[in-house]
Motif scaffolding. Structure first.
Motif, PDB file in Angstrom:
ATOM      1  N   SER A 176       0.801  -1.137   0.047  1.00  0.00           N
ATOM      2  CA  SER A 176      -0.045  -0.052   0.002  1.00  0.00           C
ATOM      3  C   SER A 176       0.795   1.369   0.092  1.00  0.00           C
ATOM      4  O   SER A 176       1.772   1.013   0.785  1.00  0.00           O
ATOM      5  N   GLU A 206     -10.197 -16.560  -4.317  1.00  0.00           N
ATOM      6  CA  GLU A 206      -9.194 -16.573  -3.371  1.00  0.00           C
ATOM      7  C   GLU A 206      -9.554 -15.708  -2.250  1.00  0.00           C
ATOM      8  O   GLU A 206     -10.067 -14.809  -2.383  1.00  0.00           O
ATOM      9  N   ASP A 223      -5.992  -6.098  -7.883  1.00  0.00           N
ATOM     10  CA  ASP A 223      -5.085  -5.513  -6.971  1.00  0.00           C
ATOM     11  C   ASP A 223      -5.231  -6.467  -5.544  1.00  0.00           C
ATOM     12  O   ASP A 223      -5.994  -6.221  -4.804  1.00  0.00           O
ATOM     13  N   ILE A 224      -4.202  -7.307  -5.570  1.00  0.00           N
ATOM     14  CA  ILE A 224      -4.446  -8.343  -4.564  1.00  0.00           C
ATOM     15  C   ILE A 224      -2.794  -8.612  -4.081  1.00  0.00           C
ATOM     16  O   ILE A 224      -1.820  -8.434  -4.742  1.00  0.00           O
ATOM     17  N   ASP A 225      -2.729  -9.239  -2.896  1.00  0.00           N
ATOM     18  CA  ASP A 225      -1.210  -9.245  -2.219  1.00  0.00           C
ATOM     19  C   ASP A 225      -0.595 -10.651  -2.834  1.00  0.00           C
ATOM     20  O   ASP A 225      -1.192 -11.425  -3.721  1.00  0.00           O
ATOM     21  N   SER A 283     -12.694  -6.373  -4.735  1.00  0.00           N
ATOM     22  CA  SER A 283     -12.450  -7.285  -3.525  1.00  0.00           C
ATOM     23  C   SER A 283     -13.599  -6.730  -2.477  1.00  0.00           C
ATOM     24  O   SER A 283     -14.017  -5.851  -2.424  1.00  0.00           O
ATOM     25  N   LYS A 306      -0.344   1.758  -6.802  1.00  0.00           N
ATOM     26  CA  LYS A 306      -1.257   0.879  -7.835  1.00  0.00           C
ATOM     27  C   LYS A 306      -2.528   1.516  -8.199  1.00  0.00           C
ATOM     28  O   LYS A 306      -2.992   1.455  -9.554  1.00  0.00           O
ATOM     29  N   GLY A 316      -2.815 -13.890  -2.722  1.00  0.00           N
ATOM     30  CA  GLY A 316      -3.590 -13.820  -3.495  1.00  0.00           C
ATOM     31  C   GLY A 316      -3.173 -14.017  -4.894  1.00  0.00           C
ATOM     32  O   GLY A 316      -3.650 -14.865  -5.841  1.00  0.00           O
ATOM     33  N   TYR A 363     -14.128  -1.001  -2.484  1.00  0.00           N
ATOM     34  CA  TYR A 363     -14.291  -2.525  -2.036  1.00  0.00           C
ATOM     35  C   TYR A 363     -15.608  -2.586  -1.677  1.00  0.00           C
ATOM     36  O   TYR A 363     -16.307  -1.763  -1.633  1.00  0.00           O
ATOM     37  N   ARG A 395     -12.138  -4.750   6.412  1.00  0.00           N
ATOM     38  CA  ARG A 395     -11.164  -3.573   7.335  1.00  0.00           C
ATOM     39  C   ARG A 395     -12.084  -2.474   7.061  1.00  0.00           C
ATOM     40  O   ARG A 395     -13.011  -2.363   6.379  1.00  0.00           O
ATOM     41  N   TYR A 446      -9.570 -10.285   3.029  1.00  0.00           N
ATOM     42  CA  TYR A 446      -9.807  -9.525   1.843  1.00  0.00           C
ATOM     43  C   TYR A 446     -10.118 -10.903   0.736  1.00  0.00           C
ATOM     44  O   TYR A 446      -9.348 -11.904   1.067  1.00  0.00           O
ATOM     45  N   GLY A 447     -11.046 -10.667  -0.006  1.00  0.00           N
ATOM     46  CA  GLY A 447     -11.366 -11.850  -0.951  1.00  0.00           C
ATOM     47  C   GLY A 447     -11.703 -11.349  -2.310  1.00  0.00           C
ATOM     48  O   GLY A 447     -12.361 -10.280  -2.400  1.00  0.00           O
ATOM     49  N   THR A 448     -11.629 -12.218  -3.229  1.00  0.00           N
ATOM     50  CA  THR A 448     -11.979 -11.963  -4.750  1.00  0.00           C
ATOM     51  C   THR A 448     -13.102 -12.730  -4.870  1.00  0.00           C
ATOM     52  O   THR A 448     -13.160 -14.199  -5.024  1.00  0.00           O
ATOM     53  N   ARG A 489       2.172  -1.794   7.980  1.00  0.00           N
ATOM     54  CA  ARG A 489       2.460  -1.994   6.489  1.00  0.00           C
ATOM     55  C   ARG A 489       3.989  -1.871   5.790  1.00  0.00           C
ATOM     56  O   ARG A 489       4.259  -2.843   4.714  1.00  0.00           O
ATOM     57  N   ARG A 510     -11.790   3.584   4.720  1.00  0.00           N
ATOM     58  CA  ARG A 510     -11.164   5.092   4.934  1.00  0.00           C
ATOM     59  C   ARG A 510     -11.909   5.929   4.258  1.00  0.00           C
ATOM     60  O   ARG A 510     -12.682   5.988   3.298  1.00  0.00           O
TER      61      ARG A 510
HETATM   62  P1  5GP Z   1      -5.646  -1.754   1.453  1.00  0.00           P
HETATM   63  O1  5GP Z   1      -6.302  -2.060   2.670  1.00  0.00           O
HETATM   64  O2  5GP Z   1      -4.358  -0.942   1.457  1.00  0.00           O
HETATM   65  O3  5GP Z   1      -6.654  -1.288   0.401  1.00  0.00           O
HETATM   66  O4  5GP Z   1      -5.057  -3.161   0.717  1.00  0.00           O
HETATM   67  C1  5GP Z   1      -4.115  -3.962   1.539  1.00  0.00           C
HETATM   68  C2  5GP Z   1      -3.696  -5.131   0.788  1.00  0.00           C
HETATM   69  O5  5GP Z   1      -4.562  -5.976   0.527  1.00  0.00           O
HETATM   70  C3  5GP Z   1      -3.045  -4.562  -0.611  1.00  0.00           C
HETATM   71  O6  5GP Z   1      -1.607  -5.419  -0.651  1.00  0.00           O
HETATM   72  C4  5GP Z   1      -3.919  -5.341  -1.483  1.00  0.00           C
HETATM   73  O7  5GP Z   1      -3.239  -5.566  -2.724  1.00  0.00           O
HETATM   74  C5  5GP Z   1      -4.571  -6.472  -0.677  1.00  0.00           C
HETATM   75  N1  5GP Z   1      -5.626  -6.888  -1.306  1.00  0.00           N
HETATM   76  C6  5GP Z   1      -6.891  -6.105  -1.555  1.00  0.00           C
HETATM   77  N2  5GP Z   1      -7.918  -6.923  -1.986  1.00  0.00           N
HETATM   78  C7  5GP Z   1      -7.599  -8.307  -1.938  1.00  0.00           C
HETATM   79  C8  5GP Z   1      -8.162  -9.568  -2.160  1.00  0.00           C
HETATM   80  O8  5GP Z   1      -9.121  -9.557  -2.770  1.00  0.00           O
HETATM   81  N3  5GP Z   1      -7.608 -10.557  -2.065  1.00  0.00           N
HETATM   82  C9  5GP Z   1      -5.980 -10.491  -1.532  1.00  0.00           C
HETATM   83  N4  5GP Z   1      -5.199 -11.663  -1.522  1.00  0.00           N
HETATM   84  N5  5GP Z   1      -5.380  -9.290  -1.341  1.00  0.00           N
HETATM   85  C10 5GP Z   1      -5.980  -8.183  -1.455  1.00  0.00           C
END
Ligand code: 5GP
Length: 206
Positions: free
Chosen positions: A15, A73, A102-104, A38, A19, A107, A54, A42, A82-84, A150, A45
């Motif tokens: 983060s 995933e 945009d996944i970690d 996704s 991206k 993922g 999200y 959380r 977090y999930g797709t 982070r 914000r």
């Molecule tokens: P943020 O909270 O800053 O939006 O995202 C935190 C992290 O969660 C980022 O690295 C982002 O890529 C990851 N992320 C967001 N959505 C998903 C998801 O659906 N699956 C996975 N595995 N990671 C996710």
């Protein structure tokens, strides 16, 4: 040869890597694509919109979706789920779209194990750890504790950079966006194993 199925472009990186800015910059220049929204547990914000950035849900709802096998995933990142979701991704792929995630790193592993033949992955990072620190601190949407978490995570994730097809260093936003645009165009050309087999079969049939 006419293509029927779509392709996948996974974007990972800490983060603060930029991206979202990069995706926004190239989105209109890479043809028909779908950005996977996704689901997360959380907290929302400031400036984020439910259903746009999200789908924000409770932990109870998220766990129910896991039990109903609705995710392509899912992972725990920074202590939140977090999930797709599978359905919109399947629909976009059948419509021949390029699906952006945009996944970690977890993922990326999961998507590659299920859709590896049509997946291209990119790790996006700021030029240095100190630059990442600056960006996260200037963002001021997160507490000092969250920023520290982070940064720790970024140090861990960067160790897995070799699992990605490409590394994009986001120093100059325009240059990084141009590189990402080229990668996205190429990602779309990647063919599924089925498509390749069908193509080979055509040669057999002559
Ligand atoms: P943020 O909270 O800053 O939006 O995202 C935190 C992290 O969660 C980022 O690295 C982002 O890529 C990851 N992320 C967001 N959505 C998903 C998801 O659906 N699956 C996975 N595995 N990671 C996710």
């Amino acid at each position: 040869m006419k293509r029927h199925s779509g392709a996948v472009l996974v974007l990972s990186g800490p983060s603060g890597a930029g991206k979202s800015s990069l995706i926004n910059k190239i989105f209109d220049d890479i043809g028909d694509c779908y950005f996977s929204i996704s689901t997360t547990t959380r907290l929302i914000r400031e400036g984020e919109i439910d259903g746009v950035h999200y789908h924000f849900v409770s932990e109870e709802e998220f766990i129910k979706d896991i039990e109903n096998d609705l995710f392509l995933e899912h992972a725990v990142v920074h202590g939140n789920y977090y999930g797709t979701s599978m359905k919109p991704v399947k629909e976009a792929l059948s419509a021949g779209k390029l699906v952006l995630f945009d996944i970690d790193v977890q993922g990326n592993t999961a998507v590659n194990s299920r859709l590896g033949d049509i997946t291209t992955s990119v790790f996006i990072t700021p030029p240095s750890l100190s630059e990442l620190k600056n960006r996260l601190q200037n963002r001021s949407t997160d507490s000092e504790e969250v920023v520290e978490r982070r940064i720790k995570m970024a140090k861990r994730e960067i160790q897995r950079i070799s699992e990605y097809d490409y590394l994009v260093i986001n120093d100059d936003l325009n240059e990084a966006a141009e590189l990402l645009r080229l990668i996205a165009v190429i990602a779309r050309v990647k063919m599924s194993n089925d498509e390749l087999n069908n193509f080979v079969q055509l040669w057999e049939d002559i």
